[in-house]
Design an enzyme around this catalytic site. Structure first.
Site, PDB file in Angstrom:
ATOM      1  N   LYS A  52      -4.618  -6.694   3.631  1.00 24.62           N
ATOM      2  CA  LYS A  52      -4.636  -5.607   2.636  1.00 24.62           C
ATOM      3  C   LYS A  52      -6.069  -5.328   2.172  1.00 24.62           C
ATOM      4  CE  LYS A  52      -3.237  -2.412  -0.132  1.00 24.62           C
ATOM      5  NZ  LYS A  52      -3.930  -2.307  -1.337  1.00 24.62           N
ATOM      6  N   HIS A  68      -7.650  -3.361   4.819  1.00 26.76           N
ATOM      7  CA  HIS A  68      -7.077  -2.008   4.715  1.00 26.76           C
ATOM      8  C   HIS A  68      -7.874  -1.207   3.682  1.00 26.76           C
ATOM      9  CE1 HIS A  68      -4.612   0.823   2.400  1.00 26.76           C
ATOM     10  NE2 HIS A  68      -3.935   1.081   3.508  1.00 26.76           N
ATOM     11  N   ASN A  69      -8.116  -1.813   2.540  1.00 31.47           N
ATOM     12  CA  ASN A  69      -8.836  -1.097   1.485  1.00 31.47           C
ATOM     13  C   ASN A  69     -10.296  -0.856   1.869  1.00 31.47           C
ATOM     14  OD1 ASN A  69      -6.412  -1.445   0.159  1.00 31.47           O
ATOM     15  ND2 ASN A  69      -7.375  -1.796  -1.814  1.00 31.47           N
ATOM     16  N   SER A  92       0.825  -1.210   0.000  1.00 34.11           N
ATOM     17  CA  SER A  92       0.000   0.000   0.000  1.00 34.11           C
ATOM     18  C   SER A  92       0.857   1.256   0.000  1.00 34.11           C
ATOM     19  CB  SER A  92      -0.909   0.039   1.229  1.00 34.11           C
ATOM     20  OG  SER A  92      -1.674   1.237   1.190  1.00 34.11           O
ATOM     21  N   GLU A 150     -10.178   2.033   3.966  1.00 36.19           N
ATOM     22  CA  GLU A 150      -9.903   3.164   3.053  1.00 36.19           C
ATOM     23  C   GLU A 150     -11.219   3.656   2.403  1.00 36.19           C
ATOM     24  OE1 GLU A 150      -6.629   2.380   0.134  1.00 36.19           O
ATOM     25  OE2 GLU A 150      -8.130   2.798  -1.387  1.00 36.19           O
TER      26      GLU A 150
END
Ligand code: 6PG
Length: 472
Positions: A184, A187-188, A130, A191
């Site tokens: 990940k 995480h997105n 990232s 986000e």
């Protein structure tokens, strides 16, 4: 300087691949890149002139120049291209060689690939990367998962290339199998949630309070100097400074079509949360709002048929700018992280990843898109209580949430009165209120299920499973 054997190889020399390779070279490792497009290999060599960087346009050549065990990362589009690269590589690899997938691959694909490669004694790591192009070039946050032995092979290289916070690298071994790609993905998802909340704050300032771009810019900039300090707040403040150089006067932000695209990681987060039965409503709403944004033509017609006559001149609402809106945003952002962390906790149990949430917060503090001051508190919370059932239950964060909750409610009221949609913020308020309700109305839901389908219910006063002939 030409070498015969390079420490690290990269397949796919797009912006991310090239930048990440140059980053590794900056730290004294020799690196080789493979791409069939000679323009890309020469671009790599040109930029890496002063360091040990070499481009190859044939796979045989590339592989012949990698030291053993071969350490090969690919940064190619997720899906079919990753499988194609693996198939191409397999006949040329030896036991103990390592392939790393640095793309946004779906975790289920990562598990499938890992199983196949492990059977052939080839190591495989799924690594979330990232930070966009700048991150790749100067220090991303790296989220590796797979077998620990494989991680140790590349640990020095990944630690050198990762972003640093207080001298500590933003990379750590996260867990078995697809743990890295799962982290990940979440995480997105976070986000998406935070971006939606920031967009709602913008809408409230623009349509609700009728502020101009400079006033909005100042608000985001000021917020970025306090507890909301984060990469996303910082770039938002920058965006509102950008003049439009293409279409004449004004600001670029006003000329951009209000229809957001998505590559799928937010949707995957919601899908996986649904499968695991973990509520992450703020992330779900963020995904849905991107879909609604894409209905541009329908919205255009509906703006006429279902006209909003609630928006007023915003004068009165400007009073909310300094305190309430900032606090509402902070409140909802904490809750978005709480939902993402709760999903990671459950996924780690379900898939036996062995994820340490304090370590996740730690490597998200730098390099990645959701890096934020708040992650210090999140890291400390999980360090003190690794099994915290929900981040909202941390002593410090619970206090902050209780202090800011009523400001979020004020903003909620204002938006409803004005007809400015803030589905992300209100979902966070509802999540907070539902989680802290000892009693919810689900007793009625159970009664209905039993009424129409004899699905049975449990009682609060005795053990067992019950059914009632309701209309008898
Ligand atoms: C990152 C970003 C990166 C990518 C997003 C965009 O961590 O560097 O998350 O992975 O820019 O996936 O996602 P959407 O296209 O779905 O908005």
């Amino acid at each position: 300087m030409e070498k015969t054997q390079y420490d690290f190889g990269m397949i796919g020399l797009g912006v991310m691949g090239r930048n990440f390779l140059l980053n590794i070279a900056d730290h004294g490792f020799s690196v080789a890149g493979y791409d069939t497009n000679p323009d890309k290999t020469s671009a790599l060599e040109k930029e890496g002139e002063e360091r040990s960087v070499k481009g190859f346009t044939t796979l045989d050549d590339f592989l012949a120049h990698l030291s053993s065990p071969k350490k090969i990362m690919m940064l190619v589009p997720a899906g079919g291209p990753v499988d194609a690269v693996i198939e191409e590589l397999l006949p040329h690899l030896n036991a103990g060689d390592l392939i790393m997938d640095g793309g946004n691959s779906h975790f289920v694909d990562t598990d499938r690939r890992m199983k196949r490669l492990t059977e052939k004694n080839i190591h495989f790591l799924g690594i979330g990367v990232s930070g966009g192009e700048k991150g790749a070039r100067f220090g991303p946050s790296l989220m590796p998962g797979g077998n620990k032995e494989a991680y140790e092979i590349v640990r020095p290289i990944l630690e050198a290339a990762a972003a640093k916070v207080q001298d500590e690298p933003c990379v750590t071994y996260l867990g078995t199998g697809s743990a890295g790609h799962y982290v990940k993905m979440v995480h997105n998802g976070i986000e998406y949630g935070i971006m939606q909340l920031i967009a709602e704050a913008y809408d409230l300032m623009k349509r609700g309070m009728q502020l101009d771009n400079q006033e909005i810019q100042r608000a985001f900039q000021a917020w970025n100097e306090g507890e909301l300090q984060s990469f996303l707040m910082e770039i938002t403040a920058e965006i509102f400074k950008q003049p439009d150089r293409e279409g004449g006067e004004g600001f670029l932000v006003d000329k951009i079509l209000d229809s957001a695209k998505q590559k799928g990681t937010g949707k995957w987060t919601s899908q996986s949360a649904m499968d695991l039965g973990v509520p992450i409503p703020t992330i779900d709403v963020a995904v849905s709002m991107r879909f609604i944004s894409a209905l541009k033509q329908q919205r255009k017609e509906a703006a006429r048929v279902l006209e909003n006559s609630q928006v007023d001149n915003g004068e009165e609402d400007k009073q909310f700018l300094e305190g309430e809106l900032r606090n509402a945003l902070h409140f909802a952002i904490i809750i978005t992280y709480a939902q993402g962390m709760a999903l990671l906790q459950e996924a780690s149990k379900e898939f036996n990843y062995g994820i340490d949430l304090a370590e996740v917060a730690k490597i998200w503090r730098g390099g990645c898109i959701i890096r934020a001051r708040l992650l210090e508190d999140i890291m400390v919370a999980y360090k003190h209580q690794p099994k915290l059932p929900n981040l909202m239950m941390d002593d410090h964060l619970a206090k902050v949430l209780l202090q800011q909750h009523l400001d979020a409610v004020e903003i909620g009221k204002m938006s409803l009165q004005q007809g400015v949609p803030i589905a992300g913020l209100t979902s966070a308020i509802h999540y907070f209120d539902a989680y802290r309700s000892e009693r919810l109305p689900s007793n009625l839901t159970q009664a209905q299920r039993d009424f129409f389908g004899a699905h049975t219910y449990e009682r609060i006063d005795k053990e067992g499973v019950f059914h009632t002939e309701w209309n008898a």
